[in-house]
Design a protein around this motif. Structure first.
Motif, PDB file in Angstrom:
ATOM      1  N   UNK A  44       0.815  -1.211   0.000  1.00  0.00           N
ATOM      2  CA  UNK A  44       0.000   0.000   0.000  1.00  0.00           C
ATOM      3  C   UNK A  44       0.849   1.261   0.000  1.00  0.00           C
ATOM      4  N   UNK A  45       0.164   2.381  -0.136  1.00  0.00           N
ATOM      5  CA  UNK A  45       0.819   3.678  -0.232  1.00  0.00           C
ATOM      6  C   UNK A  45       1.793   3.951   0.924  1.00  0.00           C
ATOM      7  N   UNK A  46       1.430   3.730   2.191  1.00  0.00           N
ATOM      8  CA  UNK A  46       2.386   4.036   3.271  1.00  0.00           C
ATOM      9  C   UNK A  46       3.712   3.295   3.118  1.00  0.00           C
ATOM     10  N   UNK A  47       3.655   2.065   2.642  1.00  0.00           N
ATOM     11  CA  UNK A  47       4.891   1.313   2.441  1.00  0.00           C
ATOM     12  C   UNK A  47       5.706   1.933   1.314  1.00  0.00           C
ATOM     13  N   UNK A  48       5.036   2.286   0.206  1.00  0.00           N
ATOM     14  CA  UNK A  48       5.752   2.912  -0.915  1.00  0.00           C
ATOM     15  C   UNK A  48       6.382   4.233  -0.481  1.00  0.00           C
TER      16      UNK A  48
END
Length: 196
Positions: A44-48
């Motif tokens: 998801x976005x937070x990981x990216x």
């Protein structure tokens, strides 16, 4: 791979793959890829954002298929494997992530279109920082680190978190600064609850 667990400054690393693996988080096809409940957020976005924030400041990233379960515990979980993910092959040697190297190559290509680093930063404010660029320059001259190999992946197949995710300056701060800001926010929140 959350919380920058795959980022390392270890010299014990072999060259990156010439193609990102099928489940590489840098591939567009893996954005939002289903994962078992225990690993929500992996694609998801937070990981990216966390990965890009670290990389743009000059961190290295390991291929998750080249590290052991101590760094990437998902890989040996049957629930993880039941969704088509693979575990680290036996005898795997730690190596840099091919997707990460492809993202760096993209930024260097962008940079080559400008006369100065400042012009690049103005056009791509969420791109490499000066520290990130200095690290890449040092990498090209290093004799004690594996050389970066060019990666074969079409531009449209590679995520571009610097441009795609509407990043904020706080998200793009160096990881240690982000941790300090989170701790400060938590302290302020706790104080506010006590005052209420």
């Amino acid at each position: 791979m959350t919380d920058n667990q795959c980022h390392t400054t270890s010299k014990d690393m072999s060259q990156n793959a010439r193609t990102p693996c099928a489940e590489c988080p840098w591939r567009v096809s893996n954005i939002g890829r289903p994962v078992p409940d225990d690993y929500q957020g992996t694609y998801d976005r937070p990981q990216r954002v966390a990965v890009w924030s670290s990389v743009r400041h000059g961190s290295r990233e390991l291929c998750h298929l080249s590290v052991g379960a101590d760094v990437f515990p998902h890989q040996d979980d049957p629930a993880w494997q039941s969704l088509g993910y693979v575990s680290t092959p036996s005898g795997a040697i730690k190596r840099e992530c091919g997707g990460y190297v492809a993202a760096l190559e993209r930024e260097l290509e962008r940079l080559s279109g400008f006369d100065t680093f400042e012009e690049y930063q103005q056009a791509y404010p969420n791109g490499l920082t000066r520290e990130g660029l200095q690290y890449l320059i040092a990498r090209t001259r290093a004799t004690d680190l594996p050389p970066l190999r060019s990666v074969a992946i079409a531009a449209e197949e590679l995520i571009d978190p610097a441009q795609d995710d509407d990043l904020t300056p706080v998200e793009l701060a160096p990881p240690l600064l982000q941790e300090a800001m989170q701790a400060l926010r938590a302290a302020v929140d706790a104080e506010t609850r006590l005052d209420a």
